[in-house]
Design an enzyme around this catalytic site. Sequence first.
Site, PDB file in Angstrom:
ATOM      1  N   TYR A 204     -15.285   1.329   2.374  1.00  0.00           N
ATOM      2  CA  TYR A 204     -14.221   1.616   0.999  1.00  0.00           C
ATOM      3  C   TYR A 204     -16.019   1.771   0.102  1.00  0.00           C
ATOM      4  CZ  TYR A 204     -10.504  -1.775   2.242  1.00  0.00           C
ATOM      5  OH  TYR A 204      -9.546  -2.497   3.370  1.00  0.00           O
ATOM      6  N   GLU A 205     -15.130   2.479  -0.954  1.00  0.00           N
ATOM      7  CA  GLU A 205     -15.509   3.354  -1.996  1.00  0.00           C
ATOM      8  C   GLU A 205     -17.602   2.503  -2.148  1.00  0.00           C
ATOM      9  OE1 GLU A 205     -15.262   6.368  -5.663  1.00  0.00           O
ATOM     10  OE2 GLU A 205     -14.108   5.914  -4.105  1.00  0.00           O
ATOM     11  N   SER A 206     -16.694   1.659  -2.470  1.00  0.00           N
ATOM     12  CA  SER A 206     -17.676   0.208  -3.138  1.00  0.00           C
ATOM     13  C   SER A 206     -19.129  -0.135  -2.744  1.00  0.00           C
ATOM     14  CB  SER A 206     -16.974  -0.636  -3.974  1.00  0.00           C
ATOM     15  OG  SER A 206     -16.661  -1.595  -2.676  1.00  0.00           O
ATOM     16  N   GLY A 207     -19.505   0.497  -1.234  1.00  0.00           N
ATOM     17  CA  GLY A 207     -20.108  -0.033  -0.659  1.00  0.00           C
ATOM     18  C   GLY A 207     -19.573  -1.149  -0.013  1.00  0.00           C
TER      19      GLY A 207
END
Length: 266
Positions: free
Chosen positions: A63-66
């Site tokens: 996910y883009e949040s890491g």
Amino acid sequence: MNVTPDATATVDRAAPATSSELLAVVASRELTAKRTVFAGIGLPTLAASLAHLTVAPSIEIVYESGVCGAHPSHLPETIADAVLITGAEAVLSMATLFGSVLQGGHIDVGFLGAAQIDRWGNLNSSVIGDWHEPAVRLPGSGGAMEVMANSQEVFVVMRRHDPRSFMDKLDFCTSPGPDRAVADGITPLGAGVTRVITDLGILARSGAGEELRLVAVHPGVTVDQVRSATGWDLRTADTVATIEPPTEAELRLLREDVDPDRVYLR
């Protein structure tokens, strides 16, 4: 959690597949045997989660949040939902995620959505209408441009297949595909958009230099219907397949295991 769908499982026959369920099931099948997928919130998350339970049990969802190797107990409502962290394989800084994981070529499939797409797989998620006086202002790129540039290939899920979304010329190009890189003398890392899943069928291409072609339609949908709903002269494969509808087992998994609270199954 690994779950093998029971072929004898049943769901309420009075509840046919919704558009969201149809798109999630068909998109999940496209992830067969894939190893890593960079998933956006919404339909991409539904598809990746269902694929993990069916055709790609070893898939790693990023996910883009890491968050890498996410194993949430229930679906996240936003990209920053804390439920993504619980049980995850790793949580990386944004610099590490984009600089090492994405730019390092470690993502097999980037899963994106968009408001508009053209025949070359360029995406618009910024504005509808003129940039200076738009009719609608959209969220923008986020990490989509980096996902497009660095994933081995990109899948796009479009809820609406009509000439306002499938355009000959985008109102704005937020995420350019590899064809523009090639035109500027740059060798792209990935193939760009290779699959577009819609409520009418599937469009596909191999990579730079190819237009998207219609390769499959849903039962009851005709080739002419898809062409009429597309804003350019859509090419077709030599043989256009008919997509198998969602099975009872796939629908049961979606409704009971993946999204029982109907976070995204609307």
